[in-house]
Design a protein around this motif. Structure first.
Motif, PDB file in Angstrom:
ATOM      1  N   UNK A  38       0.845  -1.208   0.000  1.00 58.65           N
ATOM      2  CA  UNK A  38       0.000   0.000   0.000  1.00 58.65           C
ATOM      3  C   UNK A  38       0.873   1.248   0.000  1.00 58.65           C
ATOM      4  N   UNK A  39       1.910   1.264   0.842  1.00 60.08           N
ATOM      5  CA  UNK A  39       2.814   2.414   0.880  1.00 60.08           C
ATOM      6  C   UNK A  39       3.525   2.626  -0.435  1.00 60.08           C
ATOM      7  N   UNK A  44       4.235   5.698  -5.145  1.00 60.83           N
ATOM      8  CA  UNK A  44       4.435   5.646  -6.595  1.00 60.83           C
ATOM      9  C   UNK A  44       3.469   6.543  -7.334  1.00 60.83           C
ATOM     10  N   UNK A  45       2.218   6.545  -6.902  1.00 56.56           N
ATOM     11  CA  UNK A  45       1.233   7.430  -7.539  1.00 56.56           C
ATOM     12  C   UNK A  45       1.543   8.894  -7.249  1.00 56.56           C
ATOM     13  N   UNK A  55       6.590  12.750  -1.673  1.00 54.99           N
ATOM     14  CA  UNK A  55       5.726  11.612  -2.012  1.00 54.99           C
ATOM     15  C   UNK A  55       5.766  10.570  -0.901  1.00 54.99           C
ATOM     16  N   UNK A  56       6.964  10.299  -0.401  1.00 52.41           N
ATOM     17  CA  UNK A  56       7.121   9.332   0.696  1.00 52.41           C
ATOM     18  C   UNK A  56       6.419   9.829   1.958  1.00 52.41           C
ATOM     19  N   UNK A  57       6.647  11.087   2.302  1.00 54.39           N
ATOM     20  CA  UNK A  57       6.066  11.649   3.527  1.00 54.39           C
ATOM     21  C   UNK A  57       4.541  11.727   3.450  1.00 54.39           C
ATOM     22  N   UNK A  98       9.526   2.437  -2.750  1.00 53.61           N
ATOM     23  CA  UNK A  98       9.072   2.941  -4.051  1.00 53.61           C
ATOM     24  C   UNK A  98       9.865   4.162  -4.473  1.00 53.61           C
ATOM     25  N   UNK A  99      10.102   5.076  -3.543  1.00 54.24           N
ATOM     26  CA  UNK A  99      10.871   6.279  -3.844  1.00 54.24           C
ATOM     27  C   UNK A  99      12.311   5.912  -4.186  1.00 54.24           C
TER      28      UNK A  99
END
Length: 130
Positions: A38-39, A44-45, A55-57, A98-99
């Motif tokens: 999910x993370x 990624x989106x 994006x990560x935060x 993902x990042x």
């Protein structure tokens, strides 16, 4: 109400129910890997719209505020806090993975992967030991 709506309501109610799965190590491990996925999907989106760190935060904090805080309010106490914290940390690890993959950040990738695997090993060990 249609059968589909009834089944969908049951699925959503089950997903909204917090649970630490103390007696089933495999279900717990699968659940935590789902949180990491999910993370990763959320981050990624968000990478299409935000810089990598944001994006990560946003993925991690957004998930924690939208899902884990309400879960804690449904099951307050130490066990609920621990379950919600574990879930949020696995979502954060997935977002970081993902990042890291999207930006070719080797160190971040290995840190996030090591954290997820260590958390998974500790959680499985706790459940097998009991």
């Amino acid at each position: 109400m249609s059968k589909l709506a009834t089944k969908l309501r049951l699925v959503l109610a089950e997903l909204a129910r917090p649970g630490a799965m103390r007696d089933d190590w495999f279900a717990w491990a699968a659940g935590q890997m789902a949180h990491a996925l999910i993370g990763a999907v959320l981050a990624g989106a968000l990478l299409f719209f935000l810089p990598p760190i944001w994006a990560c935060a946003v993925a991690a904090l957004g998930y924690a505020l939208a899902k884990e805080v309400p879960d804690y309010l449904r099951a307050p106490g130490w066990a609920g806090a621990r379950d919600c914290t574990q879930d949020a940390l696995f979502v954060t690890a997935g977002a970081a993975l993902a990042v890291a993959i999207a930006g070719s950040h080797d160190r971040l990738f290995f840190v996030a992967l090591s954290a997820a695997l260590a958390g998974l090993a500790i959680g499985v060990f706790e459940r097998v030991r009991e």
